[in-house]
Design an enzyme around this catalytic site. Structure first.
Site, PDB file in Angstrom:
ATOM      1  N   ARG A 266      45.012  44.888  51.092  1.00 54.99           N
ATOM      2  CA  ARG A 266      46.130  45.085  52.032  1.00 54.99           C
ATOM      3  C   ARG A 266      47.464  44.642  51.424  1.00 54.99           C
ATOM      4  NH1 ARG A 266      45.994  42.904  58.162  1.00 54.99           N
ATOM      5  NH2 ARG A 266      45.922  40.828  57.237  1.00 54.99           N
TER       6      ARG A 266
ATOM      7  N   ARG B 144      38.809  32.930  57.729  1.00 51.22           N
ATOM      8  CA  ARG B 144      39.287  33.685  58.900  1.00 51.22           C
ATOM      9  C   ARG B 144      38.133  34.385  59.602  1.00 51.22           C
ATOM     10  NH1 ARG B 144      43.553  37.244  56.155  1.00 51.22           N
ATOM     11  NH2 ARG B 144      44.150  38.048  58.181  1.00 51.22           N
TER      12      ARG B 144
ATOM     13  N   ARG C 187      49.753  39.119  51.716  1.00 50.56           N
ATOM     14  CA  ARG C 187      49.791  37.905  52.539  1.00 50.56           C
ATOM     15  C   ARG C 187      48.982  36.796  51.874  1.00 50.56           C
ATOM     16  NH1 ARG C 187      48.514  39.462  58.748  1.00 50.56           N
ATOM     17  NH2 ARG C 187      47.313  37.546  58.501  1.00 50.56           N
TER      18      ARG C 187
HETATM   19  P1  AMP Z   1      47.404  37.556  62.120  1.00 50.04           P
HETATM   20  O1  AMP Z   1      48.682  38.080  61.573  1.00 50.04           O
HETATM   21  O2  AMP Z   1      47.197  37.917  63.572  1.00 50.04           O
HETATM   22  O3  AMP Z   1      46.195  37.869  61.277  1.00 50.04           O
HETATM   23  O4  AMP Z   1      47.538  35.949  62.108  1.00 50.04           O
HETATM   24  C1  AMP Z   1      47.703  35.244  60.897  1.00 50.04           C
HETATM   25  C2  AMP Z   1      47.348  33.781  61.087  1.00 50.04           C
HETATM   26  O5  AMP Z   1      48.229  33.210  62.071  1.00 50.04           O
HETATM   27  C3  AMP Z   1      45.951  33.498  61.607  1.00 50.04           C
HETATM   28  O6  AMP Z   1      44.979  33.491  60.577  1.00 50.04           O
HETATM   29  C4  AMP Z   1      46.149  32.114  62.232  1.00 50.04           C
HETATM   30  O7  AMP Z   1      46.237  31.111  61.236  1.00 50.04           O
HETATM   31  C5  AMP Z   1      47.534  32.246  62.860  1.00 50.04           C
HETATM   32  N1  AMP Z   1      47.460  32.763  64.249  1.00 50.04           N
HETATM   33  C6  AMP Z   1      47.955  33.942  64.722  1.00 50.04           C
HETATM   34  N2  AMP Z   1      47.683  34.088  66.027  1.00 50.04           N
HETATM   35  C7  AMP Z   1      46.978  32.994  66.388  1.00 50.04           C
HETATM   36  C8  AMP Z   1      46.369  32.559  67.586  1.00 50.04           C
HETATM   37  N3  AMP Z   1      46.422  33.303  68.715  1.00 50.04           N
HETATM   38  N4  AMP Z   1      45.736  31.363  67.586  1.00 50.04           N
HETATM   39  C9  AMP Z   1      45.666  30.586  66.491  1.00 50.04           C
HETATM   40  N5  AMP Z   1      46.190  30.944  65.311  1.00 50.04           N
HETATM   41  C10 AMP Z   1      46.850  32.143  65.248  1.00 50.04           C
END
Ligand code: AMP
Length: 216
Positions: free
Chosen positions: A128, A171, A160
């Site tokens: 990605r 994750r 990322r």
């Molecule tokens: P994402 O872009 O949605 O994959 O989020 C990237 C990272 O942000 C995740 O792996 C978490 O570390 C953090 N994060 C995003 N949304 C949440 C959430 N609702 N609860 C806890 N951590 C979050």
């Protein structure tokens, strides 16, 4: 007006679909990952705190996320509907969301769960590439027209930090341990719409649209 949650493991395609839904239905796309990354870039206290967890692929504590969502859902642009991408990710976050939307006199219309097998998720995340405008690409499955540049805005693409192999494993472990139980939680509330996320972006988008059209 439609109030939606997108569920799915990292790499399921939530962000890609969320951008398309938000454009078509003109509702704000609320990505907690984007809000956290924006705080990291701006060097806020919240960003500094969150970065430690994010770089390891761990979830940021519920109390932080609940505060973010409470603030964001109280902004007036959510009056025309909203699309949550990446929130809730735990049962306490889902319970808090229920309380917040009750309090502001709204209701959730549907929770769309995009299902993709692990081996596909791992391949998608490893290749990605992101743009700061929100677009995402894959070096093999969905390459940009010009190597390393965004088709939409010409921005420089980047990988990322949490798409690195170790963080991806963490994750997925958090996803199955903490987020997966939300599928039953929302099924019991009669809100869950599950779909196969291995098809093309357009096919999945069509399926999501057919769910939304029934709500409008
Ligand atoms: P994402 O872009 O949605 O994959 O989020 C990237 C990272 O942000 C995740 O792996 C978490 O570390 C953090 N994060 C995003 N949304 C949440 C959430 N609702 N609860 C806890 N951590 C979050």
């Amino acid at each position: 007006m439609v109030n939606l949650v997108l569920l799915g493991a990292p790499g399921a395609g939530k962000g890609t679909q969320a951008m398309k839904i938000s454009q078509l239905y003109n509702i704000p796309h609320i990505s907690t990952g984007d809000i956290l990354r924006d705080n990291i870039e701006r060097g806020t206290q919240l960003g500094l705190e969150a970065k430690k967890f994010m770089d390891r692929g761990e979830l940021v504590p519920d109390s932080v996320l609940i505060g973010i969502i409470e603030d964001r859902l109280s902004e007036p642009d959510t009056d025309k509907g909203f699309l949550l991408d990446g929130y809730p990710r735990t049962i306490p976050q889902a319970q808090a969301l229920g309380d917040i939307i009750d309090h502001i006199g709204k209701e959730l219309d549907a929770v769309i769960d995009i299902e993709v097998p692990d081996e596909v998720l791992v391949k998608r995340l490893a290749g990605r590439r992101m743009c700061r405008c929100g677009a995402s690409y894959h070096v093999i499955f969905n390459p940009p027209e010009v190597d390393g540049k965004c088709d939409h805005c010409g921005g420089e693409l980047y990988q990322r930090d949490d798409d690195a192999e170790n963080a991806v494993k963490t994750r997925l472990v958090s996803y199955y341990g903490l987020t997966y139980p939300l599928i039953d939680y929302y099924r019991e509330k009669g809100l869950l719409k599950s779909m196969n996320g291995t098809g093309s972006v357009d096919d999945i988008f069509k399926e999501i649209n057919s769910v939304i059209e029934l709500i409008l």
